[in-house]
Design an enzyme around this catalytic site. Structure first.
Site, PDB file in Angstrom:
ATOM      1  N   ARG A   1      32.427  33.217  36.927  1.00  0.00           N
ATOM      2  CA  ARG A   1      31.741  34.141  37.825  1.00  0.00           C
ATOM      3  C   ARG A   1      31.439  33.473  39.169  1.00  0.00           C
ATOM      4  O   ARG A   1      31.543  34.104  40.222  1.00  0.00           O
ATOM      5  CB  ARG A   1      30.442  34.627  37.182  1.00  0.00           C
ATOM      6  CG  ARG A   1      30.634  35.573  36.010  1.00  0.00           C
ATOM      7  CD  ARG A   1      29.287  35.937  35.399  1.00  0.00           C
ATOM      8  NE  ARG A   1      29.428  36.857  34.265  1.00  0.00           N
ATOM      9  CZ  ARG A   1      28.408  37.304  33.536  1.00  0.00           C
ATOM     10  NH1 ARG A   1      27.174  36.908  33.837  1.00  0.00           N
ATOM     11  NH2 ARG A   1      28.618  38.129  32.527  1.00  0.00           N
TER      12      ARG A   1
ATOM     13  N   CYS B   1      43.262  25.853  64.063  1.00  0.00           N
ATOM     14  CA  CYS B   1      43.463  24.473  63.595  1.00  0.00           C
ATOM     15  C   CYS B   1      44.687  23.835  64.242  1.00  0.00           C
ATOM     16  O   CYS B   1      44.714  22.624  64.494  1.00  0.00           O
ATOM     17  CB  CYS B   1      43.625  24.452  62.080  1.00  0.00           C
ATOM     18  SG  CYS B   1      42.144  24.972  61.204  1.00  0.00           S
TER      19      CYS B   1
ATOM     20  N   GLU C   1      41.633  21.279  57.902  1.00  0.00           N
ATOM     21  CA  GLU C   1      42.235  20.350  58.861  1.00  0.00           C
ATOM     22  C   GLU C   1      41.189  19.765  59.802  1.00  0.00           C
ATOM     23  O   GLU C   1      41.229  18.574  60.145  1.00  0.00           O
ATOM     24  CB  GLU C   1      43.314  21.070  59.687  1.00  0.00           C
ATOM     25  CG  GLU C   1      44.427  21.688  58.854  1.00  0.00           C
ATOM     26  CD  GLU C   1      44.178  23.145  58.525  1.00  0.00           C
ATOM     27  OE1 GLU C   1      45.117  23.945  58.655  1.00  0.00           O
ATOM     28  OE2 GLU C   1      43.034  23.484  58.131  1.00  0.00           O
TER      29      GLU C   1
END
Length: 334
Positions: free
Chosen positions: A190, A87, A53
């Site tokens: 991975r 946020c 955000e």
């Protein structure tokens, strides 16, 4: 498709840019819309950096538009101080009137609190847009917080007659069952997960490096089960390519179920996802204790006359792909 669905779908697309880099934080995506036009986008920065955000708001060139905009986000905006400020506070400070959320954050530090803070400030908050898609996207994060263990991915390759390794071999290195494209895909995986785990016998037989050398991306933390401390410190898994955790009888009690204890240990190490790459005994241990979420199984074109049989498990097939000479089946654990 509704307009909300379109923008949440875009959030999910850009959120994937954080895969492998945001852990242990969730990889969130955010889009800001004004008059049916995207004016800002952002995804979660590597751990310790800005959340999605914040990056989306910072990307908006004309901040005056925010007072009449809608911010879309895959996961409920946080309401607590961690490595970064909440946020939800930034959304409120910029007076963004509309907030559309894919799914509620199930982390007990946040769950519902971010939504309440936004609504209390006067924001119009919509929750549950493409909720199942958003929950699936955040599966690693939710598994870690809800089940108190990493998201567990089983991975192996087997011959077309069901063996994962020959009975004997001359050199201490892998005997390849799959083609080079399939092996490169494994290195990509991975880079996307936080850790990779193998048992003692796999290290002794193959002397693997367990890195992402065939893909550009971070090396996972290497986790090796070495109950009786058999491993030579000169083996590849002890070289400084990546961090290595060794699990011995100091961490776990061999008289009790091993997979549960291993996951408890990894949870305390803040590892939220792991690939179990072998060997057969280690894979079967996680299967038998029913501690796995996905199984990614390659089948190659070759055969062994005898050898080590592939693990036995039950799962729901979710996808099947052909990779030149190989087949990749992906299963989920119901």
């Amino acid at each position: 498709m509704s307009i909300h669905n379109i923008y949440i779908k875009r959030c999910l697309e850009i959120a994937k840019n954080g895969l492998g880099n945001t852990r242990p934080n969730p990889m969130v995506g955010s889009v800001i819309v004004h008059n049916n036009k995207i004016i800002g986008e952002g995804f979660t920065s590597p751990y310790g950096g800005n959340h999605a955000e914040v990056n989306a708001i910072h990307s908006v060139l004309n901040k005056t538009l925010l007072k009449n905009a809608t911010i879309y986000v895959t996961l409920e905006p946080c309401s607590h101080f961690g490595k970064t400020p909440p946020c939800s506070n930034l959304i409120i400070a910029h007076k963004i009137p509309n907030v559309v959320i894919g799914c509620v954050d199930e982390n007990e530090k946040v769950s519902g609190r971010g939504i309440k803070k936004l609504r209390d400030s006067g924001c119009n908050v919509t929750v549950g847009i493409l909720e199942d898609d958003c929950k699936n996207h955040h599966k690693r994060f939710f598994t870690y917080h809800n089940k108190k263990r990493p998201y567990v991915i089983l991975k192996w390759a087997e011959t077309n007659n069901g063996y994962i390794a020959p009975a004997t071999k001359e050199d201490k290195k892998p005997v390849w069952i799959t083609n080079s494209i399939s092996r490169q895909m494994v290195h990509k995986w991975r880079a996307e997960e936080q850790a990779i785990l193998v048992g003692t016998n796999t290290v002794l037989e193959d002397n693997p490096t367990l890195t992402t050398r065939n893909w550009t991306g971070p090396n996972p933390t290497r986790v090796v089960i070495d109950i009786h401390k058999k491993l030579d410190p000169n083996l590849n898994i002890f070289k400084n390519h990546a961090k290595t955790l060794i699990i011995t009888n100091t961490q776990i009690d061999t008289s009790k179920p091993l997979a549960h204890q291993i996951c408890d240990y990894l949870f305390k190490q803040n590892i939220n996802s792991i690939i179990i790459e072998g060997g057969a005994k280690t894979l079967q241990t996680f299967i038998d204790e029913d501690i796995w979420d996905e199984a990614r199984v390659f089948k190659g074109p070759n055969t062994f006359q005898t050898g080590i049989k592939a693990p036995v498990f039950n799962g729901t097939l979710t996808s099947k792909d052909t990779i030149i000479t190989d087949t990749l089946n992906i299963y989920k654990n119901d």
